[in-house]
Design an enzyme around this catalytic site. Sequence first.
Site, PDB file in Angstrom:
ATOM      1  N   GLN A  76      12.176   8.989   2.266  1.00 23.03           N
ATOM      2  CA  GLN A  76      10.975   9.535   2.909  1.00 23.03           C
ATOM      3  C   GLN A  76      10.615   8.704   4.151  1.00 23.03           C
ATOM      4  OE1 GLN A  76       7.307  10.922   0.729  1.00 23.03           O
ATOM      5  NE2 GLN A  76       6.596   8.894   1.286  1.00 23.03           N
ATOM      6  N   LYS A 129       8.546   1.408   0.880  1.00 25.55           N
ATOM      7  CA  LYS A 129      10.015   1.464   0.815  1.00 25.55           C
ATOM      8  C   LYS A 129      10.476   2.044  -0.523  1.00 25.55           C
ATOM      9  CE  LYS A 129      11.097  -2.365   3.898  1.00 25.55           C
ATOM     10  NZ  LYS A 129      11.823  -3.654   4.000  1.00 25.55           N
ATOM     11  N   LYS A 130       9.561   2.129  -1.471  1.00 20.84           N
ATOM     12  CA  LYS A 130       9.878   2.768  -2.759  1.00 20.84           C
ATOM     13  C   LYS A 130      10.520   4.142  -2.514  1.00 20.84           C
ATOM     14  CE  LYS A 130       9.002   4.163  -7.168  1.00 20.84           C
ATOM     15  NZ  LYS A 130       8.963   5.570  -7.023  1.00 20.84           N
ATOM     16  N   LEU A 190       6.458   0.396  -9.571  1.00 22.42           N
ATOM     17  CA  LEU A 190       5.248   1.143  -9.941  1.00 22.42           C
ATOM     18  C   LEU A 190       5.333   2.553  -9.376  1.00 22.42           C
ATOM     19  CD1 LEU A 190       2.365  -1.471  -9.405  1.00 22.42           C
ATOM     20  CD2 LEU A 190       3.753  -1.031 -11.439  1.00 22.42           C
ATOM     21  N   SER A 191       4.878   3.511 -10.167  1.00 22.50           N
ATOM     22  CA  SER A 191       4.858   4.911  -9.736  1.00 22.50           C
ATOM     23  C   SER A 191       3.827   5.661 -10.571  1.00 22.50           C
ATOM     24  CB  SER A 191       6.238   5.546  -9.954  1.00 22.50           C
ATOM     25  OG  SER A 191       6.151   6.949  -9.865  1.00 22.50           O
ATOM     26  N   SER A 192       3.134   6.593  -9.921  1.00 21.49           N
ATOM     27  CA  SER A 192       2.171   7.422 -10.661  1.00 21.49           C
ATOM     28  C   SER A 192       2.869   8.196 -11.773  1.00 21.49           C
ATOM     29  CB  SER A 192       1.496   8.407  -9.710  1.00 21.49           C
ATOM     30  OG  SER A 192       0.960   7.725  -8.607  1.00 21.49           O
ATOM     31  N   ARG A 193       4.150   8.470 -11.574  1.00 24.63           N
ATOM     32  CA  ARG A 193       4.873   9.269 -12.569  1.00 24.63           C
ATOM     33  C   ARG A 193       5.383   8.423 -13.745  1.00 24.63           C
ATOM     34  NH1 ARG A 193       6.785  12.575  -7.737  1.00 24.63           N
ATOM     35  NH2 ARG A 193       5.959  14.673  -8.095  1.00 24.63           N
ATOM     36  N   HIS A 223       0.226   1.296  -4.073  1.00 26.19           N
ATOM     37  CA  HIS A 223      -0.593   1.930  -3.020  1.00 26.19           C
ATOM     38  C   HIS A 223      -1.532   0.906  -2.368  1.00 26.19           C
ATOM     39  CE1 HIS A 223       0.098   5.520  -5.793  1.00 26.19           C
ATOM     40  NE2 HIS A 223       0.568   5.962  -4.649  1.00 26.19           N
TER      41      HIS A 223
HETATM   42  P1  AMP Z   1       2.664   8.766  -3.606  1.00 25.12           P
HETATM   43  O1  AMP Z   1       1.200   8.735  -3.893  1.00 25.12           O
HETATM   44  O2  AMP Z   1       3.509   8.523  -4.802  1.00 25.12           O
HETATM   45  O3  AMP Z   1       3.064   9.967  -2.789  1.00 25.12           O
HETATM   46  O4  AMP Z   1       2.956   7.512  -2.673  1.00 25.12           O
HETATM   47  C1  AMP Z   1       2.197   7.255  -1.537  1.00 25.12           C
HETATM   48  C2  AMP Z   1       2.797   6.087  -0.793  1.00 25.12           C
HETATM   49  O5  AMP Z   1       2.833   4.948  -1.647  1.00 25.12           O
HETATM   50  C3  AMP Z   1       4.252   6.322  -0.350  1.00 25.12           C
HETATM   51  O6  AMP Z   1       4.435   5.783   0.951  1.00 25.12           O
HETATM   52  C4  AMP Z   1       5.039   5.572  -1.379  1.00 25.12           C
HETATM   53  O7  AMP Z   1       6.292   5.130  -0.906  1.00 25.12           O
HETATM   54  C5  AMP Z   1       4.118   4.390  -1.646  1.00 25.12           C
HETATM   55  N1  AMP Z   1       4.414   3.778  -2.952  1.00 25.12           N
HETATM   56  C6  AMP Z   1       4.447   4.388  -4.160  1.00 25.12           C
HETATM   57  N2  AMP Z   1       4.790   3.519  -5.117  1.00 25.12           N
HETATM   58  C7  AMP Z   1       4.987   2.321  -4.506  1.00 25.12           C
HETATM   59  C8  AMP Z   1       5.385   1.005  -4.950  1.00 25.12           C
HETATM   60  N3  AMP Z   1       5.642   0.768  -6.224  1.00 25.12           N
HETATM   61  N4  AMP Z   1       5.478   0.032  -4.028  1.00 25.12           N
HETATM   62  C9  AMP Z   1       5.225   0.269  -2.722  1.00 25.12           C
HETATM   63  N5  AMP Z   1       4.848   1.481  -2.239  1.00 25.12           N
HETATM   64  C10 AMP Z   1       4.747   2.485  -3.112  1.00 25.12           C
END
Ligand code: AMP
Length: 290
Positions: free
Chosen positions: A162, A157-158, A193-196, A45
């Site tokens: 979307q 792009k993750k 990386l991901s919140s999940r 993020h």
């Molecule tokens: P989220 O909070 O998961 O809905 O993600 C919010 C934004 O952050 C979205 O545009 C995602 O594609 C981006 N995002 C999430 N994880 C990553 C990552 N590891 N690298 C780049 N962008 C990310």
Amino acid sequence: MIEQHTNENLKVFHHIDTIRKVLDNSRHHQRIGLVPTMGNLHDGHLHLVKTAQQYCDIVVVSVFVNPTQFGIGEDFESYPRTLQADCEKLAKVGCDMVFAPSVEEMYPSLPTKTHIHVEDIANQLCGQSRPTHFAGVGLIVSKLFNIIQPTVAVFGKKDYQQLTIIKQLVTDLNFPIQIIGAEIIRADDGLALSSRNQYLTAEERIIAPRLYQILQNLKQQLKNADFASYHQLLQQTHDELTNNGFRVDYLQLRNEQLSPVTKTDKKLVILVAAWLGNKARLLDNIEIDL
Ligand code: AMP
């Protein structure tokens, strides 16, 4: 007008009218960047914020766990909500504003009577197993675009599908907004990386990076293969993922616009969604330049 200060520079807003009024005073002489998020922020993020800063004078990050993009039985209730920590991270990277509305503020009544459905692109891949997801994404992003009226909006792009949907939505609805896709940020071992990711157990977290490694192998194989063998290579990779403990939701090869690949396509994307254990559905992709 400012609703809350976390530190001298970061301004936090919870109400639509207030942030609109503040931005209205700036928009004729400053470029506004929007980074939509659901919070629980990580370096992926923050990379989007830094990207937005390259294009804009004011960067707004929205933090909103959007109920309309969660299906029945999904993790809306348990999704991590960490606004205070998020604001501290954003202040450190010099973000200007946070927009963190309540559900009632964004949706005075639910379900909404207006729906945003981006045909074809939204029906496939993640749309197969999450049939209402992208309509919810399209709706919240359209609302945020109307509220913030940014010059530029940055998405990762993750979430490749979307990003493709948002680009189409902006074209179809004539939003005067430049959409920028930012690169995927990964842990040192390659896991996106991901919140999940916090849904992974310690054992699953050790296995998880294999997803990216296996995709990278497939990328190399595809680069050296002819069109006729793509299908077989995908099938072999599907089996390899299964053998490594992943339950594959989909593994697909598409062109840049997410249409089926033809012989003449030079820019391809491998897209995957795979469950590891019962709680974590991992999403990843790799672009290929032939
Ligand atoms: P989220 O909070 O998961 O809905 O993600 C919010 C934004 O952050 C979205 O545009 C995602 O594609 C981006 N995002 C999430 N994880 C990553 C990552 N590891 N690298 C780049 N962008 C990310």
